[in-house]
Design a protein around this motif. Structure first.
Motif, PDB file in Angstrom:
ATOM      1  N   CYS A 243      -8.781   0.067   3.071  1.00 34.53           N
ATOM      2  CA  CYS A 243      -7.922   0.970   3.310  1.00 34.53           C
ATOM      3  C   CYS A 243      -8.257   1.848   1.777  1.00 34.53           C
ATOM      4  O   CYS A 243      -8.882   3.053   1.524  1.00 34.53           O
TER       5      CYS A 243
ATOM      6  N   CYS B  98      -5.029  -5.965   3.891  1.00 38.61           N
ATOM      7  CA  CYS B  98      -6.171  -5.827   2.991  1.00 38.61           C
ATOM      8  C   CYS B  98      -7.130  -5.151   1.683  1.00 38.61           C
ATOM      9  O   CYS B  98      -7.383  -5.022   1.365  1.00 38.61           O
ATOM     10  N   GLY B  99      -6.433  -3.834   2.339  1.00 39.50           N
ATOM     11  CA  GLY B  99      -6.736  -2.881   1.294  1.00 39.50           C
ATOM     12  C   GLY B  99      -8.094  -2.166   0.811  1.00 39.50           C
ATOM     13  O   GLY B  99      -7.850  -1.557   0.754  1.00 39.50           O
TER      14      GLY B  99
ATOM     15  N   CYS C 253      -0.005  -5.133   8.843  1.00 41.49           N
ATOM     16  CA  CYS C 253      -1.468  -5.323   9.013  1.00 41.49           C
ATOM     17  C   CYS C 253      -1.702  -6.824   7.931  1.00 41.49           C
ATOM     18  O   CYS C 253      -0.928  -7.154   7.416  1.00 41.49           O
TER      19      CYS C 253
ATOM     20  N   ILE D 102       0.895  -1.908  -0.274  1.00 40.48           N
ATOM     21  CA  ILE D 102       0.336  -0.141  -0.144  1.00 40.48           C
ATOM     22  C   ILE D 102       1.252   0.997   0.159  1.00 40.48           C
ATOM     23  O   ILE D 102       1.521   1.478   0.952  1.00 40.48           O
TER      24      ILE D 102
ATOM     25  N   CYS E 105     -10.909   0.202   8.973  1.00 38.17           N
ATOM     26  CA  CYS E 105     -10.017  -0.812   9.727  1.00 38.17           C
ATOM     27  C   CYS E 105     -11.046  -1.376  11.036  1.00 38.17           C
ATOM     28  O   CYS E 105     -10.876  -2.682  11.272  1.00 38.17           O
TER      29      CYS E 105
HETATM   30  S1  SF4 Z   1      -4.990  -2.983   4.368  1.00 34.30           S
HETATM   31 FE1  SF4 Z   1      -5.661  -0.946   5.378  1.00 34.30          FE
HETATM   32  S2  SF4 Z   1      -7.783  -1.151   6.371  1.00 34.30           S
HETATM   33 FE2  SF4 Z   1      -7.056  -3.506   5.737  1.00 34.30          FE
HETATM   34  S3  SF4 Z   1      -5.700  -4.306   8.030  1.00 34.30           S
HETATM   35 FE3  SF4 Z   1      -4.195  -2.799   6.671  1.00 34.30          FE
HETATM   36  S4  SF4 Z   1      -4.499  -0.600   7.312  1.00 34.30           S
HETATM   37 FE4  SF4 Z   1      -6.728  -1.476   8.108  1.00 34.30          FE
END
Ligand code: SF4
Ligand code: SF4
Ligand code: FES
Lengths: 540, 346
Positions: free
Chosen positions: B192, B189-190, B186, B139, B156
């Motif tokens: 966000c 998953c994207g 984290c 990301i 999130c």
């Molecule tokens: S990708 Fe974004 S929404 Fe998913 S867990 Fe990480 S910060 Fe949270």
């Protein structure tokens, strides 16, 4: 899913994904849902936010435990004892649905006898779960209005996996939690189209739609549709084929898009078996470990290069569309099969994939109402027998296909291989979020590989301390079948005495260690439990 | 049910509905930046302001519930002036490098600037300047483009249940970041990325692969797990350049890291491109005719000599229903054996 089919006459998730958010209780047993089925995991979290309570039964402290009202950390392979004790409590507390039992089931009395002795105290000795937690979980499930059970390979990958499934079914039957919205027995299928492969008859004893090959009238129907004679003899399962290849009775194998070298238990054995074949054809998108052994390798197309349908874990058929053209000379699997058939003197000609779906609908009424046109709008859940049928979110509304559903008394049997002085740890295997199955796809995505680059073994801090192993240190893990090296990941997720290895990595293949012992009915190997020894890898 | 009028139009909605949802149910547009229908209302950007008769200050429609007989105006000269001022303020601290931004063409902020005709800026002044890069593999986080709408934080927390990021600091220095401004670590998953209204959050793999022009979008179904999420493949010149998901399907627009970022295997250099035949232990390239002739002749010889049950077939949970059907039909009707299985057992 032979177990479920025996009980209900149909083996699939009874309810649907959108219904999850209306559960008031979720009983998640043997499923690390947030990692293996992330989007179903999201629905579970949504249910939680809407006030549902969650019971997690898992030997590991999986992520879902954060959201659970109670976590039952049972020893691997003791599911039956745990479930029987829960049902024992439900019986004692009269939290059963008498009407449902009388109207829609059979065999309750014998079943009732079978669980009379299994008190929570007895189960505590076997499972390691405190009796009071068993009682608490039973009351939560028993008193809920819309409780549903979810499970995956944690339940089925045992030498007694079928028994586990019977046990889960018993629980839903005695409480009448079937045939209603937001309840049910819900096996979460691991791969995108496992449901479809089973539905389509890629199983040795059933034609498409779970129609048995050894029933003459059914065989007759298929023989006519396909204008040929058909064999009445049920065939071999995948694992039996490997054994037969080893023994020499199976001479040739045609593998389309599978990598049994990594996914099968006992890799050495699988390799020898495949090498002893006279002729091996592998059709795949990558040069997999299995393809390397093949006499002929055929390049095929991936999901983004073809038209067709997938069926997800809740029986929903959805469209797959061609977005790009395949690389080089690669072709679609369907056209390769038709071409080989033609060369063997049998015409298999279809102008487009929709004609295939039409033919399937003619032989299996549950999908007769599904057309590509309808799937343009949205997916459809089978049964969907007619063009104006809306599909079926949950099964058994009006009854079970086989009439009455049967209780099956199940007694606890220990796993085939238990820890001992030489092999003191229990090994369980599974998946993790960033990799997928045998890794042939995900390991070729650099970003996924960067966050999950290599195999590891999860081990409890106390066990690590006893070994004198630090986080990240190389460990040697051995079973009676083989031995691999991999990095320690010290974590409080597994209980003491339990270690976990993800199975995606060919260079440290967990299936070098696992046990090829089969469940007698389903023929699923015991991938979840085997005994291992863990040592520091010296000389490094 | 409650009745109200919006821009003179009579609208009826259930109690508890916000003015924004009431307007949208009547197909009356109200611009928003921090609102998302699946997340809790936030009331941060104030772009959704409307006038309500009897209240002398504009109210934020995304957080204000409808009251009986309300009279709402969604667009008046005063309201539109305020909206334009809000946009000017946001853009006064924005890089405005749409030329090279991955989000151009699909950016809510760009679109609003376009409709409100915001180009040169009265509020030109100090800009946030963040030089640190986030080295996570998936990301891209360009926080100079962040407008602090807080959607990523909410998705999130509320949808993914992870809580990997939050708003740190105050005022001009306010910033969305993981704890201690570390690199994001984290579930990736994207989610966000999918809700970010600007180019602040993007997929790193998208970079300079194509945005809107010459990009086709094809809806299909994820090739990984059994959830069956719907994927929209963005394709430019026969290459998948990004993946998104429609929000009206089984997965409600949410994906996992495999579905969202795991598509590049399709174009991997390791893909098999030609049939191969093994000779003296090594594979050599072959034509389709040669390979298929060999298969047909070997299979028919083995069948004749040892019977059809000496041949087996394993099909794949990764193939389509149609392919699986054809495969078992081939084994049963052409080869003549029921030795056909797949790996669901495994
Ligand atoms: S990708 Fe974004 S929404 Fe998913 S867990 Fe990480 S910060 Fe949270
Ligand atoms: S996006 Fe993730 S959760 Fe959805 S089907 Fe694909 S692998 Fe499964
Ligand atoms: S959308 Fe209402 S304040 Fe942002």
């Amino acid at each position: 899913m032979a177990g479920l089919a025996t009980v209900f006459g149909s083996g699939a998730m009874t309810n649907s994904i959108p219904e999850i958010e209306n559960n008031d209780l979720l009983f998640v047993i043997g499923s690390n849902t947030t990692e293996t089925h992330p989007i179903i995991g999201l629905r579970m979290k949504k249910a939680y936010r809407r006030g549902a309570q969650i019971i997690v039964a898992d030997p590991r402290k999986i992520d879902l435990v954060r959201f659970s009202a109670i976590w039952l950390q049972h020893r691997p392979g003791t599911d039956v004892a745990l479930l029987n004790a829960i049902m024992h409590v439900l019986l004692k507390e009269k939290l059963i649905d008498k009407q449902f039992i009388a109207d829609r089931t059979e065999g309750f009395d014998a079943f009732k006898k079978s669980i009379e002795d299994i008190t929570p105290e007895k189960a505590e000795k076997i499972t390691g779960v405190p009796a009071k937690d068993i009682v608490k979980a039973a009351l939560l499930y028993g008193k809920a209005k819309r409780p549903a059970i979810y499970y995956t390979m944690g339940i089925t990958q045992h030498s007694h996996g079928t028994q586990n499934v019977f046990s889960v079914a018993n629980l839903a039957l005695m409480t009448g939690n079937l045939g209603k919205e937001s309840t049910g027995v819900n096996p979460l299928r691991g791969q995108n189209n496992v449901q479809g492969a089973t539905d389509m008859g890629c199983i040795p004893n059933q034609y498409p739609g779970y129609q048995r090959v050894d029933v003459p009238a059914i065989r007759q129907k298929f023989a006519e549709a396909w204008s040929t004679e058909l064999s009445p003899k049920p065939g071999l399962t995948a694992t039996e084929m490997v054994l037969a290849a080893h023994e020499g009775s199976l001479k040739a194998l045609y593998i389309m898009g599978e990598n049994p070298m990594i996914s099968d238990p006992d890799m050495q054995h699988t390799k020898k078996a495949l090498q002893s074949l006279d002729f091996l054809v592998v059709q795949d998108i990558f040069m997999t470990e299995t393809a390397r052994l093949a006499d002929v390798v055929l390049p095929s197309s991936c999901f983004a290069e073809k038209e067709g349908t997938f069926t997800n874990t809740e029986r929903r058929l959805q469209k797959v569309r061609r977005a790009v053209t395949p690389p080089g000379l690669a072709r679609e699997d369907s056209s390769i099969i038709m071409d080989i058939a033609g060369r063997l003197g049998s015409e298999m000609r279809y102008n487009c994939m929709e004609e295939v779906l039409q033919e399937i609908g003619g032989l299996w009424p549950a999908v007769a109402g599904v057309t590509y046109g309808r799937l343009e709008e949205a997916g459809l859940q089978w049964p969907c027998p007619t063009p104006d049928h809306p599909g079926t979110p949950y099964l058994f509304k009006g009854g079970f296909p086989r009439g009455k559903a049967a209780f099956t008394p199940v007694s606890f049997e220990p796993s085939k291989e238990l820890p001992d002085a030489d092999y003191p740890f229990i090994l369980t295997t599974g998946r993790q979020l960033f990799q997928y199955h045998t890794g042939s796809m995900t390991r070729r995505v650099p970003e996924l590989n960067e966050v999950a680059p290599e195999a590891y073994i999860e081990i409890h801090p106390d066990d690590a301390r006893e070994l004198g192993a630090d986080d990240g240190e190389m460990l040697r893990v051995s079973s009676r079948r083989g031995s691999i090296k991999l990095k320690a990941r010290i974590s409080d997720r597994p209980a003491r005495g339990l270690v976990f290895i993800p199975f995606h990595y060919h260079e440290a293949a967990a299936n070098m260690l696992t046990n090829a012992e089969l469940d007698p009915v389903c023929k699923i190997p015991e991938l979840k439990v085997c005994a291992v020894r863990v040592e520091k890898e010296t000389g490094r | 049910m409650l009745h109200l009028t919006i821009n003179g139009l009579r609208v009826t909605v259930p109690e508890g509905t916000t003015i924004l949802d009431a307007a949208r149910s009547a197909d009356i547009p109200i611009p928003t930046l921090c609102h998302h229908p699946k997340l809790t209302p936030y009331g941060g950007c104030r772009l959704c302001i409307v006038e309500v008769k009897g209240i002398n200050r504009p109210v934020t429609s995304c957080t204000t519930p409808v009251a009986a007989d309300m009279e709402v105006a969604t667009t008046t000269p005063a309201i539109e002036r305020m909206r334009k001022t809000i946009l000017e303020l946001i853009l006064s601290d924005h890089p405005n490098d749409c030329m090279v931004c991955e989000k151009a063409g699909d950016c809510t902020l760009q679109e609003l600037a376009y409709f409100y005709g915001v180009s040169d800026n009265r509020f030109e002044g100090e800009r946030r300047c963040y030089t640190g890069k986030d080295h996570n593999p998936f990301i891209g986080r360009d926080m100079e483009k962040c407008i602090l709408c807080g959607k990523c934080v909410r998705v999130c927390e509320e949808v993914q249940g992870v809580g990997a990021i939050d708003i740190a600091y105050r005022g001009f220095n306010a910033k969305i970041c993981p704890p201690f401004e570390k690199d994001l670590s984290c579930e990736f998953c994207g989610q966000c990325v999918s809700v970010c209204p600007t180019g602040a959050l993007t997929g790193k793999a998208w970079t300079q692969r194509g945005r809107q022009k010459d990009v086709r979008e094809i809806d299909t179904t994820c090739p990984y797990c059994g959830c069956g999420c719907s994927l929209t493949l963005h394709v430019r010149r026969n290459e998948i350049v990004r993946v998104s998901s429609r929000d009206d399907t089984i997965n409600e627009g949410w994906l996992c890291p495999k579905g969202r970022f795991g598509y590049t295997f399709v174009h991997s250099r390791d893909r098999l491109k030609t049939p191969l035949i093994k000779e003296k232990g090594v594979h050599r390239e072959a034509s389709w005719d040669e390979a298929l002739d060999l298969i047909a002749s070997r299979l028919s010889k083995i069948g004749k000599k040892h019977g059809p049950d000496a041949i087996g077939g394993l099909s794949s949970a990764r193939c389509t229903n149609e392919e699986n059907y054809l495969f078992q039909k081939f084994m049963r009707a052409v080869i003549g054996t029921n030795n056909v299985d797949h790996c669901a057992r495994l």
